[in-house]
Motif scaffolding. Structure first.
Motif, mmCIF file in Angstrom:
data_model
loop_
_atom_site.group_PDB
_atom_site.id
_atom_site.type_symbol
_atom_site.label_atom_id
_atom_site.label_comp_id
_atom_site.label_asym_id
_atom_site.label_seq_id
_atom_site.Cartn_x
_atom_site.Cartn_y
_atom_site.Cartn_z
ATOM 1 N N ALA A 150 0.825 -1.219 0.000
ATOM 2 C CA ALA A 150 0.000 0.000 0.000
ATOM 3 C C ALA A 150 0.855 1.264 0.000
ATOM 4 O O ALA A 150 0.656 2.175 -0.819
ATOM 5 C CB ALA A 150 -0.935 -0.009 1.209
ATOM 6 N N ASP A 153 2.890 1.623 -3.304
ATOM 7 C CA ASP A 153 2.049 2.047 -4.421
ATOM 8 C C ASP A 153 1.725 3.529 -4.327
ATOM 9 O O ASP A 153 1.782 4.260 -5.331
ATOM 10 C CB ASP A 153 0.767 1.214 -4.437
ATOM 11 C CG ASP A 153 -0.161 1.621 -5.570
ATOM 12 O OD1 ASP A 153 0.175 1.343 -6.746
ATOM 13 O OD2 ASP A 153 -1.224 2.224 -5.291
ATOM 14 N N THR A 154 1.382 3.985 -3.130
ATOM 15 C CA THR A 154 1.096 5.419 -2.953
ATOM 16 C C THR A 154 2.345 6.256 -3.193
ATOM 17 O O THR A 154 2.272 7.359 -3.761
ATOM 18 C CB THR A 154 0.557 5.668 -1.535
ATOM 19 O OG1 THR A 154 -0.556 4.799 -1.284
ATOM 20 C CG2 THR A 154 0.092 7.105 -1.375
ATOM 21 N N THR A 157 2.851 6.837 -6.860
ATOM 22 C CA THR A 157 1.915 7.857 -7.352
ATOM 23 C C THR A 157 2.351 9.247 -6.919
ATOM 24 O O THR A 157 2.240 10.212 -7.688
ATOM 25 C CB THR A 157 0.491 7.565 -6.838
ATOM 26 O OG1 THR A 157 0.131 6.229 -7.170
ATOM 27 C CG2 THR A 157 -0.517 8.520 -7.458
ATOM 28 N N ASP A 213 -5.533 11.632 -7.627
ATOM 29 C CA ASP A 213 -5.172 10.245 -7.300
ATOM 30 C C ASP A 213 -4.427 10.162 -5.970
ATOM 31 O O ASP A 213 -4.692 9.266 -5.147
ATOM 32 C CB ASP A 213 -4.301 9.652 -8.410
ATOM 33 C CG ASP A 213 -5.076 9.448 -9.706
ATOM 34 O OD1 ASP A 213 -6.326 9.470 -9.648
ATOM 35 O OD2 ASP A 213 -4.438 9.287 -10.764
ATOM 36 N N VAL A 214 -3.530 11.098 -5.740
ATOM 37 C CA VAL A 214 -2.757 11.098 -4.498
ATOM 38 C C VAL A 214 -3.656 11.335 -3.289
ATOM 39 O O VAL A 214 -3.563 10.638 -2.271
ATOM 40 C CB VAL A 214 -1.639 12.160 -4.561
ATOM 41 C CG1 VAL A 214 -1.022 12.383 -3.180
ATOM 42 C CG2 VAL A 214 -0.560 11.733 -5.529
ATOM 43 N N GLN A 216 -6.852 10.722 -2.955
ATOM 44 C CA GLN A 216 -7.698 9.561 -2.716
ATOM 45 C C GLN A 216 -6.898 8.402 -2.106
ATOM 46 O O GLN A 216 -7.368 7.726 -1.184
ATOM 47 C CB GLN A 216 -8.354 9.119 -4.025
ATOM 48 C CG GLN A 216 -9.411 10.073 -4.543
ATOM 49 C CD GLN A 216 -10.035 9.608 -5.845
ATOM 50 O OE1 GLN A 216 -9.615 8.606 -6.417
ATOM 51 N NE2 GLN A 216 -11.030 10.332 -6.320
ATOM 52 N N LYS A 217 -5.693 8.187 -2.613
ATOM 53 C CA LYS A 217 -4.889 7.083 -2.095
ATOM 54 C C LYS A 217 -4.423 7.330 -0.663
ATOM 55 O O LYS A 217 -4.352 6.394 0.145
ATOM 56 C CB LYS A 217 -3.678 6.846 -3.004
ATOM 57 C CG LYS A 217 -4.032 6.166 -4.314
ATOM 58 C CD LYS A 217 -2.796 5.731 -5.072
ATOM 59 C CE LYS A 217 -3.160 4.945 -6.323
ATOM 60 N NZ LYS A 217 -1.978 4.435 -7.042
ATOM 61 N N LEU A 220 -7.377 6.613 1.588
ATOM 62 C CA LEU A 220 -7.563 5.164 1.669
ATOM 63 C C LEU A 220 -6.455 4.507 2.483
ATOM 64 O O LEU A 220 -6.694 3.540 3.223
ATOM 65 C CB LEU A 220 -7.599 4.578 0.259
ATOM 66 C CG LEU A 220 -7.879 3.072 0.147
ATOM 67 C CD1 LEU A 220 -9.238 2.732 0.727
ATOM 68 C CD2 LEU A 220 -7.804 2.630 -1.309
ATOM 69 N N LEU A 221 -5.259 5.039 2.389
ATOM 70 C CA LEU A 221 -4.126 4.497 3.133
ATOM 71 C C LEU A 221 -4.330 4.649 4.639
ATOM 72 O O LEU A 221 -4.097 3.707 5.412
ATOM 73 C CB LEU A 221 -2.840 5.203 2.709
ATOM 74 C CG LEU A 221 -1.520 4.605 3.181
ATOM 75 C CD1 LEU A 221 -1.242 3.302 2.457
ATOM 76 C CD2 LEU A 221 -0.380 5.586 2.943
ATOM 77 N N SER A 224 -7.079 2.257 5.792
ATOM 78 C CA SER A 224 -6.615 0.865 5.767
ATOM 79 C C SER A 224 -5.703 0.567 6.954
ATOM 80 O O SER A 224 -5.788 -0.510 7.558
ATOM 81 C CB SER A 224 -5.864 0.590 4.455
ATOM 82 O OG SER A 224 -6.703 0.792 3.342
#
Length: 323
Positions: A150, A153-154, A157, A213-214, A216-217, A220-221, A224
């Motif tokens: 996770a 991946d972030t 991005t 995108d950043v 949102q991620k 979500l990070l 999570s």
């Protein structure tokens, strides 16, 4: 001459300008302004306050991301140290329990039974403590997987977004530089300005997409990680609770079984004195006592003599007073 004089629309002209971006000069200019923006960022020079303010929400998300990235690494280090110290504590506790059991077996008094019971309880506690390693190992694996997947991946991005932001801000610097020399009456300068303006719009579109995108991620990070920790730490908390329940029950049973046992009474010597010093100290004291005794005896003898003399004088006076 204006592009509109040929009957072309503004969008068609912008597309035409964008089609010319493959030229060597244009690519060189883009790289130049991108490099200049990179140097401004690296050296920490002040940028346009309005441009910086427009990315305030993004910068806030980036701070959250870096905090998650840093705290996950720290958590992995803490878990590793905690596991190592649990093993060391269990080993030392087991060694102490075995020592008490071996020494208690040689003592046939009630104290020996207490030592044996306490040693067995310590060995039992050391074995139960090792059960904590299982949920801790799982927590370590979950956090490590979370970091490798996770967070990585972030992070990719975020890197793409930072490159896009650098290109966008470099294009803004380029447009600002061109606008200073802009002459509306000069066709060549107007075409150059429109070309730069089209480049700004192109880089802004790419930057806005990656910016979204950043954000949102990162959201979500954070969610999570909360779910991950709450789920795994519940298992650890349950195991820890069972450990304390078992050990406390064992220790309470030992306490109740030996309740009423009379403890030993100890006296503590505050100072230690050499025997020769005691003899040397006793000598003068004995001599002083002797002297005091002799003086007392002499005083008593003198008092007795005085009393005798007084009585003799009284007797003589009575005898002379008779007819």
């Amino acid at each position: 001459m204006e592009g509109g004089s040929y009957g072309y629309s503004r969008d068609y002209f912008d597309r035409f300008i964008q089609s010319q971006d493959s030229s060597v000069v244009n690519k060189f200019q883009q790289k130049y302004w991108k490099t200049k923006q990179t140097l401004i960022k690296v050296t920490g020079k002040k940028e346009d306050e309005h441009v910086v303010a427009s990315d305030a929400d993004l910068d806030g998300k980036l701070e959250v991301f870096h905090s998650v990235q840093r705290t996950c690494m720290e958590l992995l280090k803490v878990i590793e140290q905690y596991q190592r110290r649990i093993c060391m504590l269990s080993q030392e506790e087991n060694e102490l329990g075995r020592f008490l059991r071996s020494q208690g077996s040689q003592d046939k008094t009630r104290a020996g039974k207490i030592m044996q019971a306490t040693g067995k309880a310590l060995c039992f506690s050391s074995q139960q403590r090792m059960a904590l390693r299982s949920p801790l190992c799982r927590l370590y694996q979950e956090v490590e997987t979370f970091r490798y997947r996770a967070i990585s991946d972030t992070w990719l991005t975020v890197n793409r977004m930072e490159q896009s932001r650098t290109e966008y801000r470099g294009a803004l610097l380029w447009m600002k530089d061109v606008s200073h020399e802009l002459d509306p009456d000069t066709q060549k300068q107007m075409e150059k300005f429109r070309k730069v303006q089209a480049q700004v719009r192109l880089t802004k579109t790419s930057f806005d997409k990656l910016k979204n995108d950043v954000c949102q991620k990162v959201d979500l990070l954070g969610a999570s990680r909360c779910n991950l920790l709450s789920h795994v730490l519940t298992t650890y908390q349950t195991t820890l609770l069972h450990f304390w329940e078992k050990t406390s029950h064992t220790m309470a049973a030992i306490h109740e079984s030996f309740k009423g046992c009379q403890p030993y009474e100890f006296s503590t010597l505050k100072t230690l004195q050499d025997p020769m010093d005691q003899l040397s100290n006793h000598g003068p004291k004995k001599r002083e006592k002797k002297r005091a005794k002799v003086k007392a005896e002499e005083g008593e003898a003198n008092q007795t003599a005085d009393d005798l003399l007084v009585s003799v004088d009284d007797e003589n006076h009575n005898e002379t007073g008779k007819p």
